[in-house]
Design a protein around this motif. Structure first.
Motif, PDB file in Angstrom:
ATOM      1  N   GLY A 161      48.265  87.456  41.319  1.00  6.72           N
ATOM      2  CA  GLY A 161      49.509  86.821  41.724  1.00  6.72           C
ATOM      3  C   GLY A 161      50.017  85.900  40.630  1.00  6.72           C
ATOM      4  N   ALA A 162      51.300  85.603  40.682  1.00  7.28           N
ATOM      5  CA  ALA A 162      51.936  84.840  39.608  1.00  7.28           C
ATOM      6  C   ALA A 162      51.285  83.477  39.398  1.00  7.28           C
ATOM      7  CB  ALA A 162      53.426  84.680  39.906  1.00  7.28           C
ATOM      8  N   GLU A 163      51.151  82.692  40.479  1.00  6.95           N
ATOM      9  CA  GLU A 163      50.594  81.343  40.334  1.00  6.95           C
ATOM     10  C   GLU A 163      49.143  81.399  39.897  1.00  6.95           C
ATOM     11  OE1 GLU A 163      49.942  77.219  42.894  1.00  6.95           O
ATOM     12  OE2 GLU A 163      51.036  78.907  43.764  1.00  6.95           O
ATOM     13  N   ARG A 164      48.348  82.226  40.551  1.00  8.64           N
ATOM     14  CA  ARG A 164      46.935  82.345  40.193  1.00  8.64           C
ATOM     15  C   ARG A 164      46.775  82.875  38.776  1.00  8.64           C
ATOM     16  NH1 ARG A 164      43.062  86.967  42.320  1.00  8.64           N
ATOM     17  NH2 ARG A 164      41.081  86.304  41.416  1.00  8.64           N
ATOM     18  N   GLY A 165      47.600  83.864  38.415  1.00  9.52           N
ATOM     19  CA  GLY A 165      47.522  84.442  37.079  1.00  9.52           C
ATOM     20  C   GLY A 165      47.872  83.449  35.992  1.00  9.52           C
ATOM     21  N   GLU A 166      48.890  82.614  36.222  1.00 15.11           N
ATOM     22  CA  GLU A 166      49.302  81.633  35.218  1.00 15.11           C
ATOM     23  C   GLU A 166      48.237  80.559  35.030  1.00 15.11           C
ATOM     24  OE1 GLU A 166      51.982  81.550  33.022  1.00 15.11           O
ATOM     25  OE2 GLU A 166      51.869  83.617  33.715  1.00 15.11           O
ATOM     26  N   LYS A 167      47.637  80.107  36.106  1.00 19.73           N
ATOM     27  CA  LYS A 167      46.577  79.098  35.981  1.00 19.73           C
ATOM     28  C   LYS A 167      45.397  79.660  35.194  1.00 19.73           C
ATOM     29  CE  LYS A 167      47.554  76.368  40.128  1.00 19.73           C
ATOM     30  NZ  LYS A 167      47.054  75.934  41.451  1.00 19.73           N
ATOM     31  N   ARG A 168      45.018  80.885  35.526  1.00 14.41           N
ATOM     32  CA  ARG A 168      43.904  81.521  34.816  1.00 14.41           C
ATOM     33  C   ARG A 168      44.266  81.748  33.361  1.00 14.41           C
ATOM     34  NH1 ARG A 168      38.501  81.807  35.106  1.00 14.41           N
ATOM     35  NH2 ARG A 168      37.685  83.783  34.331  1.00 14.41           N
ATOM     36  N   ARG A 169      45.490  82.171  33.115  1.00 12.28           N
ATOM     37  CA  ARG A 169      45.945  82.421  31.750  1.00 12.28           C
ATOM     38  C   ARG A 169      45.859  81.163  30.907  1.00 12.28           C
ATOM     39  NH1 ARG A 169      51.790  84.911  31.377  1.00 12.28           N
ATOM     40  NH2 ARG A 169      50.806  86.950  31.176  1.00 12.28           N
ATOM     41  N   ALA A 170      46.304  80.033  31.472  1.00  7.24           N
ATOM     42  CA  ALA A 170      46.252  78.771  30.728  1.00  7.24           C
ATOM     43  C   ALA A 170      44.809  78.390  30.408  1.00  7.24           C
ATOM     44  CB  ALA A 170      46.927  77.661  31.528  1.00  7.24           C
ATOM     45  N   ARG A 171      43.911  78.525  31.372  1.00  5.22           N
ATOM     46  CA  ARG A 171      42.505  78.169  31.147  1.00  5.22           C
ATOM     47  C   ARG A 171      41.873  79.069  30.083  1.00  5.22           C
ATOM     48  NH1 ARG A 171      39.667  78.293  36.819  1.00  5.22           N
ATOM     49  NH2 ARG A 171      37.837  77.952  35.478  1.00  5.22           N
ATOM     50  N   VAL A 172      42.139  80.361  30.169  1.00  7.08           N
ATOM     51  CA  VAL A 172      41.565  81.290  29.192  1.00  7.08           C
ATOM     52  C   VAL A 172      42.141  81.022  27.807  1.00  7.08           C
ATOM     53  CG1 VAL A 172      41.404  83.715  28.531  1.00  7.08           C
ATOM     54  CG2 VAL A 172      41.048  83.053  30.912  1.00  7.08           C
ATOM     55  N   ALA A 173      43.437  80.740  27.726  1.00  6.74           N
ATOM     56  CA  ALA A 173      44.065  80.459  26.431  1.00  6.74           C
ATOM     57  C   ALA A 173      43.459  79.220  25.785  1.00  6.74           C
ATOM     58  CB  ALA A 173      45.575  80.282  26.602  1.00  6.74           C
ATOM     59  N   ILE A 174      43.223  78.181  26.581  1.00  7.94           N
ATOM     60  CA  ILE A 174      42.612  76.960  26.047  1.00  7.94           C
ATOM     61  C   ILE A 174      41.212  77.246  25.530  1.00  7.94           C
ATOM     62  CG2 ILE A 174      41.709  74.690  26.681  1.00  7.94           C
ATOM     63  CD1 ILE A 174      44.122  74.441  28.584  1.00  7.94           C
ATOM     64  N   LYS A 175      40.432  78.001  26.302  1.00 11.02           N
ATOM     65  CA  LYS A 175      39.071  78.330  25.863  1.00 11.02           C
ATOM     66  C   LYS A 175      39.085  79.137  24.566  1.00 11.02           C
ATOM     67  CE  LYS A 175      36.880  78.337  30.435  1.00 11.02           C
ATOM     68  NZ  LYS A 175      36.221  79.167  31.458  1.00 11.02           N
ATOM     69  N   LEU A 176      40.007  80.096  24.483  1.00  9.46           N
ATOM     70  CA  LEU A 176      40.090  80.904  23.267  1.00  9.46           C
ATOM     71  C   LEU A 176      40.502  80.061  22.073  1.00  9.46           C
ATOM     72  CD1 LEU A 176      40.028  83.526  21.697  1.00  9.46           C
ATOM     73  CD2 LEU A 176      42.297  84.075  22.619  1.00  9.46           C
ATOM     74  N   LEU A 177      41.514  79.222  22.260  1.00  5.06           N
ATOM     75  CA  LEU A 177      41.949  78.361  21.164  1.00  5.06           C
ATOM     76  C   LEU A 177      40.851  77.390  20.741  1.00  5.06           C
ATOM     77  CD1 LEU A 177      45.650  77.564  22.118  1.00  5.06           C
ATOM     78  CD2 LEU A 177      44.848  78.747  20.066  1.00  5.06           C
ATOM     79  N   ALA A 178      40.105  76.876  21.712  1.00  4.76           N
ATOM     80  CA  ALA A 178      38.993  75.979  21.374  1.00  4.76           C
ATOM     81  C   ALA A 178      37.960  76.705  20.528  1.00  4.76           C
ATOM     82  CB  ALA A 178      38.353  75.434  22.646  1.00  4.76           C
ATOM     83  N   GLY A 179      37.683  77.971  20.866  1.00  3.56           N
ATOM     84  CA  GLY A 179      36.734  78.751  20.078  1.00  3.56           C
ATOM     85  C   GLY A 179      37.235  79.016  18.672  1.00  3.56           C
ATOM     86  N   LEU A 180      38.494  79.389  18.556  1.00  5.99           N
ATOM     87  CA  LEU A 180      39.065  79.666  17.236  1.00  5.99           C
ATOM     88  C   LEU A 180      39.119  78.397  16.392  1.00  5.99           C
ATOM     89  CD1 LEU A 180      42.014  82.007  18.300  1.00  5.99           C
ATOM     90  CD2 LEU A 180      39.801  82.692  17.351  1.00  5.99           C
ATOM     91  N   HIS A 181      39.511  77.302  17.016  1.00  7.86           N
ATOM     92  CA  HIS A 181      39.553  76.023  16.301  1.00  7.86           C
ATOM     93  C   HIS A 181      38.158  75.638  15.823  1.00  7.86           C
ATOM     94  CE1 HIS A 181      40.756  71.949  15.242  1.00  7.86           C
ATOM     95  NE2 HIS A 181      39.799  71.478  16.014  1.00  7.86           N
ATOM     96  N   GLY A 182      37.163  75.860  16.670  1.00  6.14           N
ATOM     97  CA  GLY A 182      35.790  75.552  16.270  1.00  6.14           C
ATOM     98  C   GLY A 182      35.349  76.370  15.074  1.00  6.14           C
ATOM     99  N   VAL A 183      35.711  77.651  15.060  1.00  9.51           N
ATOM    100  CA  VAL A 183      35.367  78.497  13.914  1.00  9.51           C
ATOM    101  C   VAL A 183      36.006  77.955  12.636  1.00  9.51           C
ATOM    102  CG1 VAL A 183      35.711  80.771  12.881  1.00  9.51           C
ATOM    103  CG2 VAL A 183      34.980  80.587  15.257  1.00  9.51           C
ATOM    104  N   VAL A 184      37.300  77.609  12.708  1.00 11.18           N
ATOM    105  CA  VAL A 184      37.999  77.102  11.522  1.00 11.18           C
ATOM    106  C   VAL A 184      37.364  75.802  11.026  1.00 11.18           C
ATOM    107  CG1 VAL A 184      40.179  76.160  10.665  1.00 11.18           C
ATOM    108  CG2 VAL A 184      40.190  78.213  12.081  1.00 11.18           C
ATOM    109  N   MET A 185      37.147  74.848  11.926  1.00  8.48           N
ATOM    110  CA  MET A 185      36.648  73.546  11.512  1.00  8.48           C
ATOM    111  C   MET A 185      35.210  73.622  11.018  1.00  8.48           C
ATOM    112  SD  MET A 185      39.262  71.683  11.738  1.00  8.48           S
ATOM    113  CE  MET A 185      38.487  70.115  11.349  1.00  8.48           C
TER     114      MET A 185
END
Length: 215
Positions: free
Chosen positions: A156-180
């Motif tokens: 669903g739209a609301e559930r999907g957006e919340k999950r999307r935001a959480r997954v995006a943050i986790k992915l960005l945190a991982g990528l940022h960790g690799v760079v740093m």
């Protein structure tokens, strides 16, 4: 195969040298970005930029109250340029999913342009900026684009957006960790260029799997 450079940052812009036109604010931002790319954010000073652009020591203060405000403007420009770069990479559709191309481009940028990356993601300027500032808006635009590449599937739209935001943050945190970690020499010696690419692929695969679980 994706290739990553682990050398010091390279300049995205050529230093302007003498100041020949009327837009001093723009010249200061460009010169600051060039200095950041070459020597890092801490190397930027009004006095040095004024000498480089051959204006008075007081001239920069007509456009920026202090060096922090100039660096915030430079970071805003860097985020906008970075967002455009990532979108262009995704649009080429050469290899892998859109999300994978963006993730690899993110890490490649961070490793090639360490000074600019630190200004954007490892300085206090974003944290200190007002939430409605152009700097926050530019950073948020990049995050929203990152989110848009995550497929919510049948959720669903609301559930999907919340999950999307959480997954995006986790992915960005991982990528940022690799760079740093790579920039600071903290990655284990066994992690060479090809295995770093594999690490990014693993992070992307984890994100895509997490999104599939929302269906």
């Amino acid at each position: 195969m994706y290739h990553y450079m682990t050398v010091a940052s390279t300049s995205q812009r050529k230093p302007k040298g003498r100041y020949h036109h009327g837009d001093l604010r723009e010249a200061l931002i460009e010169a600051a970005l060039a200095e950041v790319a070459s020597n890092g954010p801490e190397a930027v000073s009004f006095s040095a930029l004024a000498r480089q652009l051959e204006v008075s020591q007081a001239a920069p203060y007509r456009h920026f109250a202090d060096c922090d405000m100039l660096l915030a403007a430079a970071a805003t420009r860097a985020f906008a340029d970075f967002n455009a770069h990532l979108q262009a990479v995704v649009a080429r559709r050469r290899k892998g999913s859109d999300l994978a191309r963006m993730a690899h481009a993110y890490v490649a940028f961070g490793l090639r342009h360490t000074g600019t990356y630190r200004l954007m993601y490892a300085s206090r300027h974003l944290a200190d900026a007002p939430i409605d500032s152009p700097l926050h808006q530019a950073a948020e635009a990049g995050f929203l684009y990152f989110m848009s590449l995550l497929d919510v599937g049948e959720a669903g739209a609301e559930r999907g957006e919340k999950r999307r935001a959480r997954v995006a943050i986790k992915l960005l945190a991982g990528l940022h960790g690799v760079v740093m970690m790579a920039e600071q020499g903290l990655l284990p010696p066994r992690v060479q260029k090809v295995t770093m690419a594999e690490l990014v692929d693993d992070l992307v695969r984890d994100a895509e799997t997490a999104m599939e679980q929302t269906a």
